[in-house]
Design an enzyme around this catalytic site. Structure first.
Site, PDB file in Angstrom:
ATOM      1  N   GLY A 270      39.567  33.781  51.916  1.00  0.00           N
ATOM      2  CA  GLY A 270      41.014  33.730  51.756  1.00  0.00           C
ATOM      3  C   GLY A 270      41.524  32.531  50.997  1.00  0.00           C
ATOM      4  O   GLY A 270      42.731  32.262  50.989  1.00  0.00           O
ATOM      5  N   GLU A 312      33.313  33.081  52.959  1.00  0.00           N
ATOM      6  CA  GLU A 312      33.267  34.302  52.147  1.00  0.00           C
ATOM      7  C   GLU A 312      34.357  34.319  51.074  1.00  0.00           C
ATOM      8  O   GLU A 312      35.257  35.155  51.093  1.00  0.00           O
ATOM      9  CB  GLU A 312      33.423  35.528  53.057  1.00  0.00           C
ATOM     10  CG  GLU A 312      32.328  35.656  54.097  1.00  0.00           C
ATOM     11  CD  GLU A 312      32.650  36.689  55.166  1.00  0.00           C
ATOM     12  OE1 GLU A 312      33.801  37.176  55.195  1.00  0.00           O
ATOM     13  OE2 GLU A 312      31.776  37.010  55.976  1.00  0.00           O
ATOM     14  N   GLY A 314      36.155  35.115  47.580  1.00  0.00           N
ATOM     15  CA  GLY A 314      36.058  36.136  46.533  1.00  0.00           C
ATOM     16  C   GLY A 314      37.094  35.870  45.459  1.00  0.00           C
ATOM     17  O   GLY A 314      36.781  35.616  44.300  1.00  0.00           O
ATOM     18  N   ARG A 315      38.372  35.888  45.865  1.00  0.00           N
ATOM     19  CA  ARG A 315      39.468  35.681  44.937  1.00  0.00           C
ATOM     20  C   ARG A 315      39.347  34.355  44.196  1.00  0.00           C
ATOM     21  O   ARG A 315      39.600  34.274  42.987  1.00  0.00           O
ATOM     22  CB  ARG A 315      40.787  35.716  45.711  1.00  0.00           C
ATOM     23  CG  ARG A 315      42.028  35.522  44.859  1.00  0.00           C
ATOM     24  CD  ARG A 315      43.227  35.149  45.717  1.00  0.00           C
ATOM     25  NE  ARG A 315      43.370  35.998  46.879  1.00  0.00           N
ATOM     26  CZ  ARG A 315      44.161  37.066  46.951  1.00  0.00           C
ATOM     27  NH1 ARG A 315      44.895  37.400  45.920  1.00  0.00           N
ATOM     28  NH2 ARG A 315      44.245  37.767  48.061  1.00  0.00           N
ATOM     29  N   TYR A 364      52.470  43.878  47.148  1.00  0.00           N
ATOM     30  CA  TYR A 364      52.815  42.618  47.804  1.00  0.00           C
ATOM     31  C   TYR A 364      53.956  41.849  47.144  1.00  0.00           C
ATOM     32  O   TYR A 364      54.241  40.735  47.568  1.00  0.00           O
ATOM     33  CB  TYR A 364      51.591  41.683  47.808  1.00  0.00           C
ATOM     34  CG  TYR A 364      50.312  42.284  48.302  1.00  0.00           C
ATOM     35  CD1 TYR A 364      50.239  42.892  49.549  1.00  0.00           C
ATOM     36  CD2 TYR A 364      49.158  42.233  47.531  1.00  0.00           C
ATOM     37  CE1 TYR A 364      49.056  43.434  50.011  1.00  0.00           C
ATOM     38  CE2 TYR A 364      47.965  42.768  47.981  1.00  0.00           C
ATOM     39  CZ  TYR A 364      47.920  43.376  49.231  1.00  0.00           C
ATOM     40  OH  TYR A 364      46.745  43.910  49.673  1.00  0.00           O
ATOM     41  N   CYS A 391      55.357  56.542  36.640  1.00  0.00           N
ATOM     42  CA  CYS A 391      56.625  57.111  37.092  1.00  0.00           C
ATOM     43  C   CYS A 391      56.999  56.604  38.474  1.00  0.00           C
ATOM     44  O   CYS A 391      57.137  57.367  39.436  1.00  0.00           O
ATOM     45  CB  CYS A 391      56.545  58.630  37.080  1.00  0.00           C
ATOM     46  SG  CYS A 391      56.437  59.307  35.419  1.00  0.00           S
ATOM     47  N   GLU A 392      57.139  55.296  38.591  1.00  0.00           N
ATOM     48  CA  GLU A 392      57.571  54.626  39.812  1.00  0.00           C
ATOM     49  C   GLU A 392      58.452  53.441  39.423  1.00  0.00           C
ATOM     50  O   GLU A 392      58.085  52.652  38.541  1.00  0.00           O
ATOM     51  CB  GLU A 392      56.377  54.097  40.622  1.00  0.00           C
ATOM     52  CG  GLU A 392      55.403  55.153  41.109  1.00  0.00           C
ATOM     53  CD  GLU A 392      55.953  55.964  42.256  1.00  0.00           C
ATOM     54  OE1 GLU A 392      56.937  55.527  42.893  1.00  0.00           O
ATOM     55  OE2 GLU A 392      55.396  57.046  42.513  1.00  0.00           O
ATOM     56  N   TYR A 421      41.074  41.739  42.804  1.00  0.00           N
ATOM     57  CA  TYR A 421      41.972  42.745  43.368  1.00  0.00           C
ATOM     58  C   TYR A 421      42.828  43.440  42.321  1.00  0.00           C
ATOM     59  O   TYR A 421      43.930  43.890  42.623  1.00  0.00           O
ATOM     60  CB  TYR A 421      42.850  42.131  44.464  1.00  0.00           C
ATOM     61  CG  TYR A 421      42.031  41.553  45.584  1.00  0.00           C
ATOM     62  CD1 TYR A 421      41.353  42.380  46.471  1.00  0.00           C
ATOM     63  CD2 TYR A 421      41.881  40.171  45.730  1.00  0.00           C
ATOM     64  CE1 TYR A 421      40.558  41.857  47.482  1.00  0.00           C
ATOM     65  CE2 TYR A 421      41.094  39.640  46.743  1.00  0.00           C
ATOM     66  CZ  TYR A 421      40.440  40.483  47.615  1.00  0.00           C
ATOM     67  OH  TYR A 421      39.654  39.963  48.601  1.00  0.00           O
TER      68      TYR A 421
END
Length: 471
Positions: A270, A312, A314-315, A364, A391-392, A421
């Site tokens: 994190g 751990e 990752g990002r 987010y 189309c959003e 991500y």
């Protein structure tokens, strides 16, 4: 220049809308005299011409160096307190065969959470003993495969998994190392959906149930209990949350020593990264030192040996190494009334990608940065919102930033910090193919994940393939 009243409070009007903030861009990103951004010594214009857009670009040297720096920082910090570190690369951030090879070459292990991620790691040649297997709903088949090939550790996420993993270990005649994921109750300072240590959520078990769960694990001769696992959230700046989680877990860890060995403590990942110039990402060395310091002091207070500490990330390894290139399609100025009552223009710059290649802003409200990538401009900055083609109404790539006011259709733009991500959350919404991933290094570019074509999408449609086979 006066800020646009529609701009968020944190966003400042740049002195130079062409400038690349080194806190945000990958380490090799440069803008040449003509104004073209290059990464890894490769021109973004050349990349777009060769591979098309949207395009994920990974700065290989940046990625590898961050992996090596992370391992070295934790090795040094834990050795300084008489222990050792285990660093897993969290594959959920972004995993491909090449990525798996890069991180293992840097001395990291690989953390997976599905059978598909496990298959990629194995296909890349990762030794099963260097793989950790997460997941809140691992299937019986996934558990059986992981145990059968000798995965180094399985994280038990619920009580029912104890029996399933023990059964698989008995079938294969092995002793399977396991960790137990617990909810520390530490609430990371992060987005609600990214906070994963709260009691009312799908991951792990309550800290108060730990003793009974570990007793059940130890009752099975086919299971070896390694220690507790915690993950307090994602995109976290600083060490306060990790320190508090470590304190709470080590209290329980100390009690568990009465019943047998507890060689490890896994504090998860994190670690945050800077998506914009106002984000203050912690230095990895400072993070490692801070975590080691609190582990050492708590173990001394409790009178116990310092365990091996696993993390751990990752990002923090993948994120800053990635940049996504887009081509501008249409531009639309919209008159909007700000909260102050002023009327101002929000410029919508639509690009040829969107939420199918970067879902984070839609999920987010995540902030990103954008810059012109194919030329230099002397025009005054204008507030822009980079919109996708889907189309959003929530299909936005960059919620707010400033680009030169002369941004125009067919311009090439670049969005940094998209290595984590983005590809891993990519979709085929509106039947858009997922972009290729290109690694750049020392002036060379190569495909590490192929993009999808319309033919690829049609090939999965059984109604089409059936009709073709009968025609």
């Amino acid at each position: 220049m006066t800020a646009n009243p529609l701009a968020p409070a944190w966003l400042r009007v740049p002195d130079d809308a062409d400038a690349l903030d080194p806190r945000v861009w990958s380490r090799s990103a440069r803008r040449d005299e003509a104004g073209v951004i290059s990464v890894g010594g490769v021109s973004s214009a050349d990349l777009a011409a060769r591979f098309g857009t949207p395009l994920y670009v990974v700065d290989e040297a940046d990625f590898r160096s961050r992996a090596e720096e992370t391992r070295a920082a934790f090795d040094r910090a834990l050795a300084g307190i008489g222990s050792r570190a285990i660093v897993y690369y969290a594959g959920k951030a972004f995993l491909s065969a090449e990525i798996a090879r890069w991180v293992t070459a840097a001395g990291l292990r690989v953390d997976v959470c599905t059978g598909g991620e496990l298959a990629v790691a194995l296909a890349a040649g990762v030794t099963p003993a260097r793989i950790g297997f997460h997941g809140n709903n691992k299937s019986r088949a996934e558990i059986d495969r992981a145990v059968g090939i000798g995965v180094g550790a399985i994280v038990i996420d619920s009580l029912v998994e104890i029996e399933r993993i023990a059964g698989a270990a008995a079938r294969h005649g092995v002793v399977q190392p396991v960790r137990l994921r617990v909810n520390s109750g530490v609430h990371a300072s992060t987005h609600e959906y990214l906070a994963t240590a709260r009691e009312d959520q799908k991951f792990g078990i309550a800290l108060s149930d730990t003793a009974d769960a570990v007793g059940a694990i130890r009752s099975h001769p086919g299971l070896r209990f390694l220690g507790l696992h915690s993950h307090i959230g994602s995109q976290i700046f600083g060490t306060d949350g990790f320190a508090e989680a470590a304190r709470r877990l080590l209290e329980v860890h100390a009690d568990l020593l009465d019943g047998g060995e507890v060689p490890e403590l896994n504090l998860g990942g994190g670690f945050g990264v800077a998506y914009t110039s106002v984000d203050d990402a912690a230095d990895i060395g400072d993070l490692a030192d801070g975590i080691a310091e609190v582990v050492a002091s708590e173990c001394a207070r409790l009178g116990i040996a310092v365990p091996t500490v696993a993390v751990e990330p990752g990002r923090s390894i993948a994120g800053p190494a990635g940049t996504t290139l887009y081509t501008v399609g249409t531009i639309k100025d919209v008159q909007v009334t700000a909260e102050s009552g002023e009327t101002a223009v929000r410029r919508y710059v639509s690009v040829d990608g969107g939420m199918s290649d970067n879902a984070r802003p839609a999920l987010y409200r995540a902030d990103y940065t954008v810059r012109l990538a194919g030329r230099r401009s002397g025009a005054d900055p204008a507030l822009v919102r980079i919109a996708g083609k889907h189309c959003e109404s929530g299909d936005l790539v960059v919620l707010a930033d400033y680009l030169p006011g002369d941004v125009a259709p067919d311009d090439l733009v670049a969005v940094p910090v998209t290595g984590a991500y983005c590809w891993s959350l990519a979709s085929n919404y509106n039947h858009v193919g997922r972009p290729p991933v290109i690694a750049v290094l020392d002036g060379e570019a190569r495909v590490i994940v192929h993009g999808e074509t319309e033919d690829d999408l049609l090939a999965r449609d059984a109604g089409i393939t059936r009709a073709e086979s009968t025609s």
